[in-house]
Design a protein around this motif. Structure first.
Motif, PDB file in Angstrom:
ATOM      1  N   ILE A  70      12.734  22.774  -8.663  1.00  0.00           N
ATOM      2  CA  ILE A  70      13.204  23.300  -9.944  1.00  0.00           C
ATOM      3  C   ILE A  70      13.626  22.164 -10.877  1.00  0.00           C
ATOM      4  CG2 ILE A  70      15.667  23.540  -9.414  1.00  0.00           C
ATOM      5  CD1 ILE A  70      13.493  26.193 -11.179  1.00  0.00           C
ATOM      6  N   ASP A  71      13.716  20.946 -10.345  1.00  0.00           N
ATOM      7  CA  ASP A  71      14.140  19.784 -11.130  1.00  0.00           C
ATOM      8  C   ASP A  71      12.901  19.108 -11.717  1.00  0.00           C
ATOM      9  OD1 ASP A  71      15.139  17.452 -12.201  1.00  0.00           O
ATOM     10  OD2 ASP A  71      16.345  16.917 -10.440  1.00  0.00           O
ATOM     11  N   THR A  72      12.704  19.229 -13.019  1.00  0.00           N
ATOM     12  CA  THR A  72      11.501  18.693 -13.653  1.00  0.00           C
ATOM     13  C   THR A  72      11.439  17.175 -13.593  1.00  0.00           C
ATOM     14  OG1 THR A  72      12.600  18.689 -15.816  1.00  0.00           O
ATOM     15  CG2 THR A  72      11.327  20.651 -15.229  1.00  0.00           C
ATOM     16  N   ALA A  73      12.568  16.503 -13.339  1.00  0.00           N
ATOM     17  CA  ALA A  73      12.568  15.044 -13.255  1.00  0.00           C
ATOM     18  C   ALA A  73      11.882  14.541 -11.991  1.00  0.00           C
ATOM     19  CB  ALA A  73      13.999  14.511 -13.309  1.00  0.00           C
ATOM     20  N   ASN A  74      11.624  15.426 -11.037  1.00  0.00           N
ATOM     21  CA  ASN A  74      11.030  15.017  -9.765  1.00  0.00           C
ATOM     22  C   ASN A  74       9.511  14.925  -9.805  1.00  0.00           C
ATOM     23  OD1 ASN A  74      13.392  14.706  -8.266  1.00  0.00           O
ATOM     24  ND2 ASN A  74      13.494  16.889  -7.782  1.00  0.00           N
ATOM     25  N   THR A  75       8.889  15.356 -10.899  1.00  0.00           N
ATOM     26  CA  THR A  75       7.431  15.395 -10.961  1.00  0.00           C
ATOM     27  C   THR A  75       6.961  15.146 -12.386  1.00  0.00           C
ATOM     28  OG1 THR A  75       5.486  16.814 -10.571  1.00  0.00           O
ATOM     29  CG2 THR A  75       7.516  17.902 -11.264  1.00  0.00           C
ATOM     30  N   PHE A 119       0.809  -1.218   0.000  1.00  0.00           N
ATOM     31  CA  PHE A 119       0.000   0.000   0.000  1.00  0.00           C
ATOM     32  C   PHE A 119       0.846   1.274   0.000  1.00  0.00           C
ATOM     33  CE2 PHE A 119      -2.861  -3.264   1.604  1.00  0.00           C
ATOM     34  CZ  PHE A 119      -3.926  -3.106   0.734  1.00  0.00           C
ATOM     35  N   ASN A 120       2.070   1.186  -0.501  1.00  0.00           N
ATOM     36  CA  ASN A 120       2.825   2.393  -0.795  1.00  0.00           C
ATOM     37  C   ASN A 120       2.315   2.941  -2.122  1.00  0.00           C
ATOM     38  OD1 ASN A 120       4.722   2.417   1.436  1.00  0.00           O
ATOM     39  ND2 ASN A 120       5.629   0.596   0.505  1.00  0.00           N
ATOM     40  N   CYS A 121       2.064   4.233  -2.153  1.00  0.00           N
ATOM     41  CA  CYS A 121       1.511   4.861  -3.353  1.00  0.00           C
ATOM     42  C   CYS A 121       2.635   5.268  -4.295  1.00  0.00           C
ATOM     43  CB  CYS A 121       0.684   6.079  -2.956  1.00  0.00           C
ATOM     44  SG  CYS A 121      -0.238   6.822  -4.314  1.00  0.00           S
ATOM     45  N   ASN A 122       2.463   4.937  -5.573  1.00  0.00           N
ATOM     46  CA  ASN A 122       3.450   5.245  -6.600  1.00  0.00           C
ATOM     47  C   ASN A 122       2.780   5.927  -7.782  1.00  0.00           C
ATOM     48  OD1 ASN A 122       5.554   3.744  -5.187  1.00  0.00           O
ATOM     49  ND2 ASN A 122       4.512   1.896  -5.898  1.00  0.00           N
ATOM     50  N   VAL A 123       3.556   6.664  -8.527  1.00  0.00           N
ATOM     51  CA  VAL A 123       3.066   7.231  -9.785  1.00  0.00           C
ATOM     52  C   VAL A 123       2.776   6.080 -10.741  1.00  0.00           C
ATOM     53  CG1 VAL A 123       3.641   8.706 -11.740  1.00  0.00           C
ATOM     54  CG2 VAL A 123       4.382   9.340  -9.434  1.00  0.00           C
ATOM     55  N   ALA A 124       1.633   6.128 -11.411  1.00  0.00           N
ATOM     56  CA  ALA A 124       1.244   5.049 -12.316  1.00  0.00           C
ATOM     57  C   ALA A 124       2.195   4.967 -13.506  1.00  0.00           C
ATOM     58  CB  ALA A 124      -0.185   5.266 -12.810  1.00  0.00           C
ATOM     59  N   PRO A 125       2.433   3.761 -14.017  1.00  0.00           N
ATOM     60  CA  PRO A 125       3.296   3.617 -15.193  1.00  0.00           C
ATOM     61  C   PRO A 125       2.764   4.440 -16.368  1.00  0.00           C
ATOM     62  CG  PRO A 125       2.847   1.482 -14.196  1.00  0.00           C
ATOM     63  CD  PRO A 125       1.946   2.462 -13.510  1.00  0.00           C
ATOM     64  N   GLY A 126       3.687   4.964 -17.150  1.00  0.00           N
ATOM     65  CA  GLY A 126       3.288   5.735 -18.322  1.00  0.00           C
ATOM     66  C   GLY A 126       3.004   7.193 -18.062  1.00  0.00           C
ATOM     67  N   ALA A 127       3.314   7.670 -16.846  1.00  0.00           N
ATOM     68  CA  ALA A 127       3.090   9.087 -16.555  1.00  0.00           C
ATOM     69  C   ALA A 127       3.967   9.945 -17.462  1.00  0.00           C
ATOM     70  CB  ALA A 127       3.407   9.376 -15.097  1.00  0.00           C
ATOM     71  N   PRO A 128       3.462  11.087 -17.897  1.00  0.00           N
ATOM     72  CA  PRO A 128       4.232  11.923 -18.837  1.00  0.00           C
ATOM     73  C   PRO A 128       5.393  12.624 -18.153  1.00  0.00           C
ATOM     74  CG  PRO A 128       2.251  13.063 -18.152  1.00  0.00           C
ATOM     75  CD  PRO A 128       2.154  11.675 -17.567  1.00  0.00           C
ATOM     76  N   ALA A 129       6.301  13.150 -18.949  1.00  0.00           N
ATOM     77  CA  ALA A 129       7.361  14.013 -18.432  1.00  0.00           C
ATOM     78  C   ALA A 129       6.782  15.404 -18.190  1.00  0.00           C
ATOM     79  CB  ALA A 129       8.516  14.080 -19.429  1.00  0.00           C
ATOM     80  N   TYR A 130       7.222  16.041 -17.140  1.00  0.00           N
ATOM     81  CA  TYR A 130       6.703  17.368 -16.807  1.00  0.00           C
ATOM     82  C   TYR A 130       7.287  18.430 -17.740  1.00  0.00           C
ATOM     83  CZ  TYR A 130       6.090  21.742 -14.245  1.00  0.00           C
ATOM     84  OH  TYR A 130       5.785  23.037 -13.890  1.00  0.00           O
ATOM     85  N   ASP A 131       6.398  19.234 -18.273  1.00  0.00           N
ATOM     86  CA  ASP A 131       6.797  20.342 -19.144  1.00  0.00           C
ATOM     87  C   ASP A 131       6.324  21.640 -18.491  1.00  0.00           C
ATOM     88  OD1 ASP A 131       7.233  22.249 -21.077  1.00  0.00           O
ATOM     89  OD2 ASP A 131       6.286  21.141 -22.707  1.00  0.00           O
ATOM     90  N   PRO A 132       7.236  22.476 -18.001  1.00  0.00           N
ATOM     91  CA  PRO A 132       6.824  23.725 -17.331  1.00  0.00           C
ATOM     92  C   PRO A 132       6.014  24.664 -18.213  1.00  0.00           C
ATOM     93  CG  PRO A 132       9.141  23.237 -16.908  1.00  0.00           C
ATOM     94  CD  PRO A 132       8.686  22.298 -17.983  1.00  0.00           C
ATOM     95  N   ARG A 133       6.072  24.467 -19.532  1.00  0.00           N
ATOM     96  CA  ARG A 133       5.291  25.333 -20.418  1.00  0.00           C
ATOM     97  C   ARG A 133       3.802  24.999 -20.373  1.00  0.00           C
ATOM     98  NH1 ARG A 133       8.658  24.071 -25.732  1.00  0.00           N
ATOM     99  NH2 ARG A 133       8.332  22.025 -24.772  1.00  0.00           N
ATOM    100  N   VAL A 134       3.469  23.827 -19.853  1.00  0.00           N
ATOM    101  CA  VAL A 134       2.066  23.422 -19.714  1.00  0.00           C
ATOM    102  C   VAL A 134       1.595  23.820 -18.317  1.00  0.00           C
ATOM    103  CG1 VAL A 134       0.441  21.504 -19.742  1.00  0.00           C
ATOM    104  CG2 VAL A 134       2.418  21.495 -21.295  1.00  0.00           C
ATOM    105  N   PRO A 135       0.671  24.762 -18.189  1.00  0.00           N
ATOM    106  CA  PRO A 135       0.236  25.215 -16.863  1.00  0.00           C
ATOM    107  C   PRO A 135      -0.358  24.076 -16.039  1.00  0.00           C
ATOM    108  CG  PRO A 135      -0.550  26.700 -18.587  1.00  0.00           C
ATOM    109  CD  PRO A 135      -0.018  25.483 -19.277  1.00  0.00           C
ATOM    110  N   LEU A 136      -0.143  24.126 -14.753  1.00  0.00           N
ATOM    111  CA  LEU A 136      -0.751  23.148 -13.869  1.00  0.00           C
ATOM    112  C   LEU A 136      -2.274  23.252 -13.964  1.00  0.00           C
ATOM    113  CD1 LEU A 136       2.152  23.318 -12.687  1.00  0.00           C
ATOM    114  CD2 LEU A 136       1.133  22.970 -10.433  1.00  0.00           C
ATOM    115  N   ARG A 137      -2.919  22.113 -13.812  1.00  0.00           N
ATOM    116  CA  ARG A 137      -4.379  22.113 -13.812  1.00  0.00           C
ATOM    117  C   ARG A 137      -4.897  22.958 -12.641  1.00  0.00           C
ATOM    118  NH1 ARG A 137      -7.085  16.366 -13.116  1.00  0.00           N
ATOM    119  NH2 ARG A 137      -6.205  16.683 -11.038  1.00  0.00           N
TER     120      ARG A 137
END
Length: 338
Positions: free
Chosen positions: A275-280, A180-198
């Motif tokens: 600031i590291d886009t690889a973290n999200t 029951f550890n929560c993980n990001v689902a497989p296939g999640a996209p790479a974060y692009d700062p140019r795309v505004p957060l929902r």
């Protein structure tokens, strides 16, 4: 009545019973609502209804825990087993709000549960002028028991959820492993700062009165240490708030919330983490390693560039935010470049 009628009815009855037993057995083995410890036939547990399934899991063995974690979907990713010295249960769920956390705390408190530690994720979005409605299950409001698994797992809906767990995709962008550890689902996209957060600019942060819910939590668990933290959020989101002239209110509501806690750390301030886009993958839900770092440091003062909000005035906090935005200016500009 035909002499064959009794045999025919008996056959129908037996068929219904056998089908019911098969459905229950299949659902109990996959356990999509987490009554019996989760999926025994696969490696993941999907979250179809975290408010119900997490309650089922907690009630199965409440004496195992001495710590509760509350919050929204970002906080579900905080690993409960990385809070050193405590046995935590992560009670966070999608779109979780402070009012809902108070209701669930009151529910388990009425059953005699007395944690030593309560951790609450406190995003500034909790203090927008308008937030979505609360979703508190009737049994939580009434103090009753969840629906029996012997009823839940006889339904075709449960069969559908079990099939989806084994052969389909997650209904959320997060999944839970066997522990029951929560993980990001497989296939999640790479974060692009140019795309505004929902919902990034869904409303100003001008409802500080909602800090009263943290007073309620204190009343429910008066002997527990109450620890709050701001989950990580993309530095580009903070820049957007500053550009819109909202940063002052953003900082103010978080500082006001900090006064209700024994400890309060801000992991959302612009930092090496945010600031590291690889973290999200989306700028607001952070990776397992990032959340593990948050969890391990939560009771020891945070990461090197985390803010200890209780040691700062609101003005000092705002000054640090603007200084950090300035120090990361080149990275922020590069992230928005074509």
């Amino acid at each position: 009545m035909s002499k064959y009628a009794p045999a025919y009815l008996a056959t129908i009855f037996a068929t219904v019973v056998v089908c019911g037993l098969l459905a229950f057995g299949f659902n109990a083995a996959v356990d999509p609502m987490w009554y019996f410890g989760g999926n025994k036939l696969g490696t993941v547990n999907y979250a179809f209804n975290e408010r119900l399934s997490k309650t089922n899991r907690f009630l199965a063995d409440p004496e195992r825990y001495d710590c509760l974690i509350f919050g929204d979907s970002r906080v579900t990713l905080l690993p409960e087993d990385k809070i050193e010295g405590y046995r935590c249960f992560n009670f966070a769920f999608s779109a979780g709000k402070a009012e809902e956390a108070v209701a669930f705390a009151r529910y388990v408190g009425a059953r005699g549960f007395k944690p030593r530690l309560v951790i609450m994720g406190v995003p500034a979005a909790a203090f927008r002028e308008r937030i979505g409605g609360v979703n508190i299950p009737p049994f939580i409001k009434e103090g009753g028991a969840p629906k029996s698994p012997f009823l839940t797992y006889l339904s075709l809906d449960a069969v559908s959820m079990s099939k989806q767990t084994l052969f389909g995709v997650s209904p959320l962008d997060r999944v839970y492993d066997r522990n029951f550890n929560c993980n990001v689902a497989p296939g999640a996209p790479a974060y692009d700062p140019r795309v505004p957060l929902r919902d990034l600019m869904a409303g100003k942060f001008n409802a500080p009165q909602r800090v009263r819910f943290y007073d309620d939590m204190r009343k429910i668990f008066p002997d527990a240490e109450l620890v709050g933290y701001v989950p990580p959020i993309s530095a580009w989101a903070i820049k957007s708030y500053d550009d819109a002239g909202w940063l002052g209110d953003y900082v103010h509501v978080l500082h006001a919330a900090s006064e209700k806690f024994d400890r309060f750390l801000d992991y959302g301030v612009p930092s090496a983490l945010t600031i590291d886009t690889a973290n999200t993958y989306d700028g607001t839900h952070y990776s397992e390693p990032a959340n593990a770092a948050v969890a391990r440091s939560l009771l020891s003062g945070g990461l090197p560039d985390t803010l200890n909000v209780k040691a700062l005035s609101s003005r000092q906090m705002g000054d640090i935010y603007r200084q950090r935005l300035g120090s990361y200016n080149s990275e922020l500009r590069a992230g928005l470049a074509d």
